[in-house]
Design a protein around this motif. Structure first.
Motif, PDB file in Angstrom:
ATOM      1  N   THR A  23      42.932  44.141  35.946  1.00  0.00           N
ATOM      2  CA  THR A  23      44.388  44.079  36.089  1.00  0.00           C
ATOM      3  C   THR A  23      44.782  43.958  37.564  1.00  0.00           C
ATOM      4  OG1 THR A  23      44.508  45.595  34.185  1.00  0.00           O
ATOM      5  CG2 THR A  23      46.558  45.116  35.340  1.00  0.00           C
ATOM      6  N   LEU A  24      44.456  44.984  38.352  1.00  0.00           N
ATOM      7  CA  LEU A  24      44.852  44.985  39.759  1.00  0.00           C
ATOM      8  C   LEU A  24      44.184  43.849  40.538  1.00  0.00           C
ATOM      9  CD1 LEU A  24      46.392  46.267  42.083  1.00  0.00           C
ATOM     10  CD2 LEU A  24      44.483  47.876  42.384  1.00  0.00           C
ATOM     11  N   GLY A  25      42.886  43.647  40.339  1.00  0.00           N
ATOM     12  CA  GLY A  25      42.180  42.581  41.055  1.00  0.00           C
ATOM     13  C   GLY A  25      42.741  41.199  40.758  1.00  0.00           C
ATOM     14  N   PRO A  26      42.852  40.814  39.475  1.00  0.00           N
ATOM     15  CA  PRO A  26      43.444  39.514  39.154  1.00  0.00           C
ATOM     16  C   PRO A  26      44.888  39.386  39.644  1.00  0.00           C
ATOM     17  CG  PRO A  26      42.183  40.315  37.290  1.00  0.00           C
ATOM     18  CD  PRO A  26      42.224  41.437  38.290  1.00  0.00           C
ATOM     19  N   TRP A  27      45.636  40.470  39.611  1.00  0.00           N
ATOM     20  CA  TRP A  27      47.008  40.459  40.135  1.00  0.00           C
ATOM     21  C   TRP A  27      46.990  40.083  41.612  1.00  0.00           C
ATOM     22  CZ3 TRP A  27      51.016  44.312  37.868  1.00  0.00           C
ATOM     23  CH2 TRP A  27      52.275  44.092  38.418  1.00  0.00           C
ATOM     24  N   ARG A  28      46.103  40.741  42.381  1.00  0.00           N
ATOM     25  CA  ARG A  28      45.986  40.437  43.809  1.00  0.00           C
ATOM     26  C   ARG A  28      45.478  39.013  44.035  1.00  0.00           C
ATOM     27  NH1 ARG A  28      49.455  43.609  46.192  1.00  0.00           N
ATOM     28  NH2 ARG A  28      48.892  45.817  46.316  1.00  0.00           N
ATOM     29  N   ALA A  29      44.570  38.557  43.195  1.00  0.00           N
ATOM     30  CA  ALA A  29      44.057  37.190  43.329  1.00  0.00           C
ATOM     31  C   ALA A  29      45.185  36.179  43.132  1.00  0.00           C
ATOM     32  CB  ALA A  29      42.944  36.948  42.317  1.00  0.00           C
ATOM     33  N   ALA A  30      46.030  36.428  42.135  1.00  0.00           N
ATOM     34  CA  ALA A  30      47.160  35.538  41.886  1.00  0.00           C
ATOM     35  C   ALA A  30      48.106  35.516  43.090  1.00  0.00           C
ATOM     36  CB  ALA A  30      47.907  35.979  40.630  1.00  0.00           C
ATOM     37  N   HIS A  64      42.714  44.420  28.622  1.00  0.00           N
ATOM     38  CA  HIS A  64      42.909  44.996  29.942  1.00  0.00           C
ATOM     39  C   HIS A  64      44.186  44.495  30.619  1.00  0.00           C
ATOM     40  CE1 HIS A  64      38.689  45.991  29.379  1.00  0.00           C
ATOM     41  NE2 HIS A  64      38.664  46.667  30.510  1.00  0.00           N
ATOM     42  N   GLY A  65      44.930  43.613  29.973  1.00  0.00           N
ATOM     43  CA  GLY A  65      46.168  43.112  30.565  1.00  0.00           C
ATOM     44  C   GLY A  65      45.957  42.127  31.688  1.00  0.00           C
ATOM     45  N   THR A  66      44.808  41.429  31.692  1.00  0.00           N
ATOM     46  CA  THR A  66      44.539  40.467  32.757  1.00  0.00           C
ATOM     47  C   THR A  66      45.568  39.355  32.780  1.00  0.00           C
ATOM     48  OG1 THR A  66      42.163  40.926  32.532  1.00  0.00           O
ATOM     49  CG2 THR A  66      42.778  38.929  33.721  1.00  0.00           C
ATOM     50  N   ASP A  67      45.924  38.859  31.608  1.00  0.00           N
ATOM     51  CA  ASP A  67      46.903  37.783  31.524  1.00  0.00           C
ATOM     52  C   ASP A  67      48.258  38.229  32.066  1.00  0.00           C
ATOM     53  OD1 ASP A  67      47.045  39.597  29.430  1.00  0.00           O
ATOM     54  OD2 ASP A  67      47.497  38.106  27.888  1.00  0.00           O
ATOM     55  N   ILE A  68      48.658  39.447  31.725  1.00  0.00           N
ATOM     56  CA  ILE A  68      49.934  39.982  32.192  1.00  0.00           C
ATOM     57  C   ILE A  68      49.936  40.121  33.713  1.00  0.00           C
ATOM     58  CG2 ILE A  68      51.390  42.051  32.174  1.00  0.00           C
ATOM     59  CD1 ILE A  68      50.509  42.452  29.239  1.00  0.00           C
ATOM     60  N   ALA A  69      48.833  40.674  34.239  1.00  0.00           N
ATOM     61  CA  ALA A  69      48.736  40.890  35.690  1.00  0.00           C
ATOM     62  C   ALA A  69      48.812  39.582  36.455  1.00  0.00           C
ATOM     63  CB  ALA A  69      47.435  41.617  36.008  1.00  0.00           C
ATOM     64  N   ILE A  70      48.125  38.563  35.962  1.00  0.00           N
ATOM     65  CA  ILE A  70      48.110  37.273  36.647  1.00  0.00           C
ATOM     66  C   ILE A  70      49.506  36.647  36.656  1.00  0.00           C
ATOM     67  CG2 ILE A  70      47.335  34.879  36.372  1.00  0.00           C
ATOM     68  CD1 ILE A  70      44.553  36.001  35.757  1.00  0.00           C
ATOM     69  N   LEU A  71      50.202  36.722  35.547  1.00  0.00           N
ATOM     70  CA  LEU A  71      51.545  36.144  35.485  1.00  0.00           C
ATOM     71  C   LEU A  71      52.498  36.859  36.438  1.00  0.00           C
ATOM     72  CD1 LEU A  71      51.947  35.501  31.647  1.00  0.00           C
ATOM     73  CD2 LEU A  71      51.301  33.887  33.442  1.00  0.00           C
ATOM     74  N   ASN A 288      44.783  59.026  32.483  1.00  0.00           N
ATOM     75  CA  ASN A 288      44.272  57.818  31.838  1.00  0.00           C
ATOM     76  C   ASN A 288      45.088  57.374  30.639  1.00  0.00           C
ATOM     77  OD1 ASN A 288      41.780  58.800  33.500  1.00  0.00           O
ATOM     78  ND2 ASN A 288      41.488  56.625  33.034  1.00  0.00           N
ATOM     79  N   GLU A 289      45.897  58.277  30.082  1.00  0.00           N
ATOM     80  CA  GLU A 289      46.876  57.837  29.094  1.00  0.00           C
ATOM     81  C   GLU A 289      47.988  57.054  29.776  1.00  0.00           C
ATOM     82  OE1 GLU A 289      46.043  61.433  25.879  1.00  0.00           O
ATOM     83  OE2 GLU A 289      47.885  61.459  27.072  1.00  0.00           O
ATOM     84  N   GLU A 290      48.376  57.475  30.963  1.00  0.00           N
ATOM     85  CA  GLU A 290      49.332  56.699  31.757  1.00  0.00           C
ATOM     86  C   GLU A 290      48.734  55.339  32.124  1.00  0.00           C
ATOM     87  OE1 GLU A 290      52.691  57.304  33.145  1.00  0.00           O
ATOM     88  OE2 GLU A 290      52.448  58.306  31.217  1.00  0.00           O
ATOM     89  N   ASN A 291      47.471  55.354  32.537  1.00  0.00           N
ATOM     90  CA  ASN A 291      46.792  54.110  32.910  1.00  0.00           C
ATOM     91  C   ASN A 291      46.754  53.133  31.749  1.00  0.00           C
ATOM     92  OD1 ASN A 291      44.978  52.512  34.750  1.00  0.00           O
ATOM     93  ND2 ASN A 291      43.539  52.884  33.085  1.00  0.00           N
ATOM     94  N   ALA A 292      46.418  53.636  30.560  1.00  0.00           N
ATOM     95  CA  ALA A 292      46.331  52.779  29.384  1.00  0.00           C
ATOM     96  C   ALA A 292      47.690  52.242  28.951  1.00  0.00           C
ATOM     97  CB  ALA A 292      45.697  53.551  28.226  1.00  0.00           C
ATOM     98  N   SER A 293      48.756  52.867  29.438  1.00  0.00           N
ATOM     99  CA  SER A 293      50.121  52.471  29.079  1.00  0.00           C
ATOM    100  C   SER A 293      50.784  51.617  30.156  1.00  0.00           C
ATOM    101  CB  SER A 293      50.970  53.719  28.824  1.00  0.00           C
ATOM    102  OG  SER A 293      50.409  54.517  27.809  1.00  0.00           O
ATOM    103  N   PHE A 294      49.960  50.988  31.017  1.00  0.00           N
ATOM    104  CA  PHE A 294      50.480  50.179  32.122  1.00  0.00           C
ATOM    105  C   PHE A 294      51.352  51.011  33.057  1.00  0.00           C
ATOM    106  CE2 PHE A 294      49.255  47.061  29.001  1.00  0.00           C
ATOM    107  CZ  PHE A 294      48.765  45.994  29.738  1.00  0.00           C
TER     108      PHE A 294
END
Length: 475
Positions: A23-30, A64-71, A288-294
């Motif tokens: 999530t965070l890595g792909p977000w930063r890559a975008a 993992h929300g990769t698509d969301i993070a990238i957008l 980690n419940e917070e983490n799993a909830s974006f």
């Protein structure tokens, strides 16, 4: 050989869940790709874009929300400041309008199903977490870049492994635990003091102090929020959140209005072994419940393992009566140095090393930090880190349905408890008699990672992920 220079703020990054590598890595890559387009003057003439996800990013990207993070990254939003409550609405707008505002400036036609492509059977050789961005320009040309999310939110662009941080002259260059111990012995400094001296090469002590305490602020807000939020986690597994009900059950009818009063209320419940275990588990579950909830979390050193270090820090605050800024800074700085040693000598990426690279490393970080704060010597601190990792070696990453929920959330409770146990063992032991060094366990962890079958490296192709009969449409 050029040394890798890692700051406390590289190990502890503020971001949004559920995954630092996915999530965070792909977000930063975008974000970096948009910056490239802007720097080359191409942003105003982009007419279309395609995103290709490879390897683990493809196989567990949806969960993992990769698509969301990238957008969000392509839209110019930042994970440190973006309102987590606005994520769903933003993605829905892109999906329904078939329009993406690149960098928040250039509107282009975009289809989430047609332009964001999951290449499930393809992987690139450098790292399993790979994403390629292709921008098509109105002059008929195209710009393409490939990025690798190598764990803990660290991103490397193909052909450039500098990670974009300027090299500085560190007073205490460190690659290994042996290097760290050398400087501690030579100077008489604690590990946290060595870290602080190195941090001064990047910024002032005031800036470092402010940044670390801000990191703690995000950690404690995450714990507190997670301990007071009920419901079910997103993604379709229907996993019920447990931290809030556990917090309520443990506190009974005690009243409080804020975090500080909550800490006092917890202390008043007693410090029996069973109560302590329950509270440490509650703290870790909450994060980690917070983490799993974006939700907004701190990579420590990853999002999937984000609950271990805060849970042990919270344990220290509540049960060791260490609620002061100096102890908190000492804890976070010590933990960061151990994390950086694993980053340099092995990996923080579950896609490379399994969950030993996430929960194992976070447990070692927390064990070391707690040991220093409780008065352990430098050798005892390193011994605590070694003990914690030694008993995570070989831990696989097999998230059910590609979601950072089962078994990930409970593993944070296990990692936190192991960290406390490792700390206690180290504090009661003469480290001169230790048979295993931290450097030896780092080397062993990396060898184990290389030997581990790829299906146990965050692909959901093995382990619990294939033995629990669950079928989700988005995975």
């Amino acid at each position: 050989m050029k040394r890798e220079q890692i700051s406390v703020f590289d190990i502890f990054k503020i971001g949004i869940g559920p995954s630092s590598s996915h999530t965070l890595g792909p977000w930063r890559a975008a974000q970096q790709f948009v910056e490239t387009l802007s720097a080359e003057g191409a942003l105003p003439i982009v007419t279309g874009i395609k995103i290709l996800l490879y390897g683990s990013l493809a196989k567990t990207g949806k969960g993992h929300g990769t698509d969301i993070a990238i957008l969000l990254g392509l839209s110019g939003d930042d994970p440190v400041t973006f309102d987590v409550g606005a994520i769903g609405g933003k993605i829905t707008d892109i999906e329904t309008s078939n329009c993406l505002s690149l960098g928040g400036i250039q509107d282009i036609d975009f289809s989430i199903t047609g332009d964001l492509i999951f290449l499930f059977s393809e992987s690139l050789p450098f790292h399993p977490n790979a994403v390629t961005f292709q921008a098509f320009l109105e002059n008929g040309k195209a710009i393409s870049e490939t990025y690798y999310s190598i764990g803990g939110g660290f991103v490397v662009k193909e052909g450039d492994q500098s990670q974009g941080k300027a090299e500085v002259d560190l007073p205490f260059p460190i690659d290994t635990a042996g290097d760290l111990l050398h400087w501690c012995i030579k100077t008489g400094l604690k590990i946290s003091e060595v870290v602080l001296e190195n941090e001064l090469a990047w910024r002032s002590e005031v800036e470092t102090r402010t940044g670390i305490l801000n990191t703690f602020r995000v950690m404690k807000e995450c714990i507190y929020r997670g301990c007071h939020t009920t419901g079910y986690l997103p993604g379709g597994l229907n996993v019920a959140r447990r931290a809030a009900s556990l917090n309520k059950r443990l506190l009974g009818d005690r009243e409080y209005r804020n975090y500080d009063e909550w800490v006092l209320a917890i202390r008043n419940t007693g410090n029996s072994f069973q109560k302590t275990l329950d509270w440490v588990s509650c703290f870790a579950l909450a994060v980690n419940e917070e983490n799993a909830s974006f939700g907004r979390v701190v990579t420590a050193p990853t999002n999937g393992a984000a609950g271990v270090v805060p849970a042990v820090l919270q344990y220290m605050i509540v049960f060791c009566d260490s609620f002061n800024d100096e102890k908190i800074m000492q804890f976070i700085m010590t933990a960061s140095e151990v994390g950086s040693i694993f980053k340099k000598g092995a990996t923080l990426s579950a896609a490379m090393g399994g969950c030993q690279a996430e929960i194992g490393v976070s447990s070692a970080m927390a064990a070391a930090a707690l040991t220093e704060c409780l008065g352990g010597s430098q050798r005892q601190v390193l011994m605590a880190a070694e003990i914690a990792m030694e008993h995570h070696l070989g831990l696989t990453c097999d998230p059910i349905a590609g979601l950072v929920q089962v078994p990930c959330i409970e593993r944070n409770t296990m990692g936190a408890i192991k960290a406390i146990t490792a700390s206690q063992l180290a504090l009661q032991t003469n480290p001169d008699k230790a048979k295993v060094s931290l450097d030896a366990v780092v080397k062993t962890m990396w060898q184990t990672a290389l030997d581990m079958n790829s299906k146990y490296k965050e692909t959901s192709d093995g382990g619990l992920a294939i033995n629990i009969p669950i079928s989700l449409p988005e995975c």
